[in-house]
Scaffold this motif. Structure first.
Motif, PDB file in Angstrom:
ATOM      1  N   THR A 264       0.685   3.269 -13.871  1.00 20.68           N
ATOM      2  CA  THR A 264      -0.625   2.632 -14.416  1.00 20.68           C
ATOM      3  C   THR A 264      -1.803   2.492 -13.380  1.00 20.68           C
ATOM      4  O   THR A 264      -1.577   2.843 -12.058  1.00 20.68           O
ATOM      5  CB  THR A 264      -0.256   1.040 -14.537  1.00 20.68           C
ATOM      6  OG1 THR A 264       0.004   0.292 -13.300  1.00 20.68           O
ATOM      7  CG2 THR A 264       1.360   0.931 -15.184  1.00 20.68           C
ATOM      8  N   ASN A 265      -2.697   2.007 -14.099  1.00 21.14           N
ATOM      9  CA  ASN A 265      -3.997   2.148 -13.243  1.00 21.14           C
ATOM     10  C   ASN A 265      -4.045   0.917 -12.082  1.00 21.14           C
ATOM     11  O   ASN A 265      -4.501   1.027 -10.980  1.00 21.14           O
ATOM     12  CB  ASN A 265      -5.255   1.740 -14.029  1.00 21.14           C
ATOM     13  CG  ASN A 265      -5.616   2.522 -15.094  1.00 21.14           C
ATOM     14  OD1 ASN A 265      -5.453   3.786 -14.908  1.00 21.14           O
ATOM     15  ND2 ASN A 265      -6.314   2.167 -16.218  1.00 21.14           N
ATOM     16  N   GLU A 266      -3.303  -0.060 -12.329  1.00 21.85           N
ATOM     17  CA  GLU A 266      -3.114  -1.120 -11.334  1.00 21.85           C
ATOM     18  C   GLU A 266      -2.197  -0.501 -10.330  1.00 21.85           C
ATOM     19  O   GLU A 266      -2.557  -0.650  -8.986  1.00 21.85           O
ATOM     20  CB  GLU A 266      -2.486  -2.339 -11.935  1.00 21.85           C
ATOM     21  CG  GLU A 266      -3.329  -3.057 -12.594  1.00 21.85           C
ATOM     22  CD  GLU A 266      -3.513  -2.394 -14.189  1.00 21.85           C
ATOM     23  OE1 GLU A 266      -2.757  -1.690 -14.746  1.00 21.85           O
ATOM     24  OE2 GLU A 266      -4.460  -2.807 -14.757  1.00 21.85           O
ATOM     25  N   THR A 267      -1.143   0.215 -10.464  1.00 23.30           N
ATOM     26  CA  THR A 267      -0.072   0.756  -9.511  1.00 23.30           C
ATOM     27  C   THR A 267      -0.706   1.776  -8.673  1.00 23.30           C
ATOM     28  O   THR A 267      -0.379   2.135  -7.526  1.00 23.30           O
ATOM     29  CB  THR A 267       1.235   0.986 -10.296  1.00 23.30           C
ATOM     30  OG1 THR A 267       1.141   1.965 -11.188  1.00 23.30           O
ATOM     31  CG2 THR A 267       1.768  -0.195 -10.551  1.00 23.30           C
ATOM     32  N   ALA A 268      -1.646   2.703  -9.658  1.00 25.99           N
ATOM     33  CA  ALA A 268      -2.271   3.780  -8.802  1.00 25.99           C
ATOM     34  C   ALA A 268      -3.096   3.187  -7.766  1.00 25.99           C
ATOM     35  O   ALA A 268      -3.183   3.761  -6.364  1.00 25.99           O
ATOM     36  CB  ALA A 268      -3.416   4.646  -9.819  1.00 25.99           C
ATOM     37  N   LEU A 269      -3.982   2.348  -7.835  1.00 24.94           N
ATOM     38  CA  LEU A 269      -4.807   1.706  -6.847  1.00 24.94           C
ATOM     39  C   LEU A 269      -3.834   1.149  -5.746  1.00 24.94           C
ATOM     40  O   LEU A 269      -4.073   1.206  -4.663  1.00 24.94           O
ATOM     41  CB  LEU A 269      -5.549   0.343  -7.448  1.00 24.94           C
ATOM     42  CG  LEU A 269      -6.637   0.794  -8.422  1.00 24.94           C
ATOM     43  CD1 LEU A 269      -7.312  -0.474  -9.071  1.00 24.94           C
ATOM     44  CD2 LEU A 269      -7.836   1.480  -7.608  1.00 24.94           C
ATOM     45  N   MET A 270      -2.746   0.486  -6.108  1.00 26.62           N
ATOM     46  CA  MET A 270      -1.744  -0.020  -5.199  1.00 26.62           C
ATOM     47  C   MET A 270      -1.370   0.910  -4.170  1.00 26.62           C
ATOM     48  O   MET A 270      -1.284   0.907  -2.963  1.00 26.62           O
ATOM     49  CB  MET A 270      -0.641  -0.779  -5.883  1.00 26.62           C
ATOM     50  CG  MET A 270       0.075  -1.782  -4.873  1.00 26.62           C
ATOM     51  SD  MET A 270       1.229  -2.514  -5.891  1.00 26.62           S
ATOM     52  CE  MET A 270       2.195  -3.346  -4.568  1.00 26.62           C
ATOM     53  N   ILE A 271      -0.750   2.147  -4.991  1.00 31.28           N
ATOM     54  CA  ILE A 271      -0.259   3.357  -3.935  1.00 31.28           C
ATOM     55  C   ILE A 271      -1.372   3.803  -3.347  1.00 31.28           C
ATOM     56  O   ILE A 271      -0.859   4.142  -2.107  1.00 31.28           O
ATOM     57  CB  ILE A 271       0.162   4.485  -5.043  1.00 31.28           C
ATOM     58  CG1 ILE A 271       1.290   4.015  -5.895  1.00 31.28           C
ATOM     59  CG2 ILE A 271       0.465   5.788  -4.256  1.00 31.28           C
ATOM     60  CD1 ILE A 271       1.613   5.056  -7.050  1.00 31.28           C
ATOM     61  N   ASN A 272      -2.667   4.013  -3.564  1.00 27.32           N
ATOM     62  CA  ASN A 272      -3.634   4.501  -2.707  1.00 27.32           C
ATOM     63  C   ASN A 272      -3.759   3.567  -1.455  1.00 27.32           C
ATOM     64  O   ASN A 272      -3.919   3.839  -0.443  1.00 27.32           O
ATOM     65  CB  ASN A 272      -4.981   4.615  -3.726  1.00 27.32           C
ATOM     66  CG  ASN A 272      -5.959   5.315  -2.748  1.00 27.32           C
ATOM     67  OD1 ASN A 272      -5.691   6.310  -1.899  1.00 27.32           O
ATOM     68  ND2 ASN A 272      -7.045   5.147  -3.232  1.00 27.32           N
ATOM     69  N   LYS A 273      -3.852   2.417  -1.742  1.00 25.17           N
ATOM     70  CA  LYS A 273      -4.180   1.398  -0.543  1.00 25.17           C
ATOM     71  C   LYS A 273      -3.121   1.246   0.381  1.00 25.17           C
ATOM     72  O   LYS A 273      -3.158   1.361   1.485  1.00 25.17           O
ATOM     73  CB  LYS A 273      -4.361   0.135  -1.329  1.00 25.17           C
ATOM     74  CG  LYS A 273      -4.546  -1.264  -0.254  1.00 25.17           C
ATOM     75  CD  LYS A 273      -4.715  -2.401  -1.109  1.00 25.17           C
ATOM     76  CE  LYS A 273      -5.103  -3.391   0.121  1.00 25.17           C
ATOM     77  NZ  LYS A 273      -6.664  -2.993   0.754  1.00 25.17           N
ATOM     78  N   LEU A 274      -1.777   1.529   0.113  1.00 33.12           N
ATOM     79  CA  LEU A 274      -0.613   1.299   0.813  1.00 33.12           C
ATOM     80  C   LEU A 274      -0.451   2.573   1.455  1.00 33.12           C
ATOM     81  O   LEU A 274       0.239   2.547   2.480  1.00 33.12           O
ATOM     82  CB  LEU A 274       0.533   0.757  -0.011  1.00 33.12           C
ATOM     83  CG  LEU A 274       0.790  -0.617  -0.748  1.00 33.12           C
ATOM     84  CD1 LEU A 274       2.111  -0.701  -1.497  1.00 33.12           C
ATOM     85  CD2 LEU A 274       0.674  -1.499   0.553  1.00 33.12           C
ATOM     86  N   CYS A 275      -0.758   3.554   0.739  1.00 37.75           N
ATOM     87  CA  CYS A 275      -0.490   4.912   1.506  1.00 37.75           C
ATOM     88  C   CYS A 275      -1.906   5.231   2.417  1.00 37.75           C
ATOM     89  O   CYS A 275      -1.976   6.414   3.098  1.00 37.75           O
ATOM     90  CB  CYS A 275      -0.589   5.971   0.634  1.00 37.75           C
ATOM     91  SG  CYS A 275       0.990   6.064  -0.403  1.00 37.75           S
TER      92      CYS A 275
END
Length: 322
Positions: A264-275
């Motif tokens: 999702t758009n929300e998890t995409a942002l989260m993946i980018n931040k955590l990675c």
């Protein structure tokens, strides 16, 4: 744009960002025809994207002959090789890529010609230099003059550039391996010849065929360059493993799309931040094999990231171990 050299990243669309690096390298490439470019070394840790970066440079140059630079790419593999066989492999790769550029035949990048086929091409196209080189290599192999074979191979790009008034870019990937995997013993026993890096001592100063060198072990590579090439002969270019935040977010969406992984758009942002906007880390998380993976929820993303950094069998963990 053509891709005669298969890029390790897979689908070419997965290479995103790197605008500042390409801007810098393209300015350097534009100066090669006027003999104003000094050889470079790209320094970056493993899985930073440097190999696909230099493979893309090769493909761009090969696809646009008007730029006036013939690219030569050679990966020095982590596998044992007998000295004369290595010399023949190097020369066949060079000659095949040179001919492929002239003939616009990308198949020769993927399947290099043999020495006999190179000689036949030279006879058919009145290129006596190719004929002479092949004859010299074969004769010197028969006589056991392996250093002479290697000299013919490694000087080819500079000699051809001078003879035919053309320009080459010599791209050597994983340069440090040349000190550890080439043996003078036919059975590849005993110690490898650690001095072969010195073969490029004077060639690294060529303005007709400048070198672009990379390696995955920065300290080791710097030590080799300092010892065998002299530190000032290769201008250093450092490559960060991290992308700009927007570029990395684009990478998240692209990897998810090509890997058919729902996000999702929300998890995409989260993946980018955590990675941390690291494209390799992003690819590991999206492609990981953790049980019940679900990248459409925050908990699922956290679990996938935790798997990559904690499970000793994950791709990320095994890379860190290396």
């Amino acid at each position: 744009m053509q891709y005669p050299l298969a890029e390790k990243i897979g689908n070419p669309d997965l290479l995103v960002g790197r605008e500042s690096e390409f801007k810098l390298i393209n300015k350097w490439l534009s100066l090669i025809p006027n003999r104003m470019s000094k050889s470079k070394v790209i320094l970056a840790r493993r899985k930073s994207g440097k190999t696909v970066f230099i493979q893309r440079i090769f493909n761009q140059l090969w696809s646009d002959p008007k730029r006036g630079v013939i690219p030569f790419f050679f990966d020095i593999a982590e596998s044992k090789a007998w000295y004369p066989d290595f010399a023949i492999d190097y020369y066949c790769s060079f000659a095949s890529q040179y001919i492929s550029f002239l003939e616009r035949d990308e198949k020769l990048i993927r399947q290099p010609l043999t020495l006999e086929e190179i000689r036949e091409y030279g006879l058919t196209h009145s290129n006596q230099r190719l004929v002479g080189d092949v004859d010299s290599i074969l004769k010197n192999k028969e006589r056991g003059f392996h250093d002479a074979m290697w000299k013919t191979a490694t000087t080819a790009h500079h000699r051809f550039a001078a003879l035919f008034d053309i320009r080459f870019l010599v791209i050597l990937d994983e340069f440090q391996n040349i000190t550890q995997y080439i043996y003078r013993d036919e059975k590849c026993e005993g110690k490898p010849d650690e001095t072969l890096a010195g073969s490029f001592h004077s060639l690294s100063e060529s303005k007709l065929a400048p070198m672009l060198v990379t390696g995955s072990y920065v300290g080791w590579l710097i030590q080799i360059i300092g010892k065998y090439l002299e530190a000032g002969r290769l201008k250093r270019m450092y490559m960060s493993p991290y992308l700009a935040e927007d570029d990395a977010l684009e990478a998240v969406y692209k990897y998810a799309e090509y890997c058919q992984e729902p996000i999702t758009n929300e998890t995409a942002l989260m993946i980018n931040k955590l990675c941390m906007s690291d494209p390799f880390f992003i690819s590991c998380v999206i492609q990981n094999d953790s049980p019940n993976k679900d990248l459409t929820t925050a908990d699922g993303v956290v679990e996938a990231v935790n798997y990559e950094i904690s499970d000793r069998h994950s791709e990320m963990s095994e890379t860190w171990n290396e």
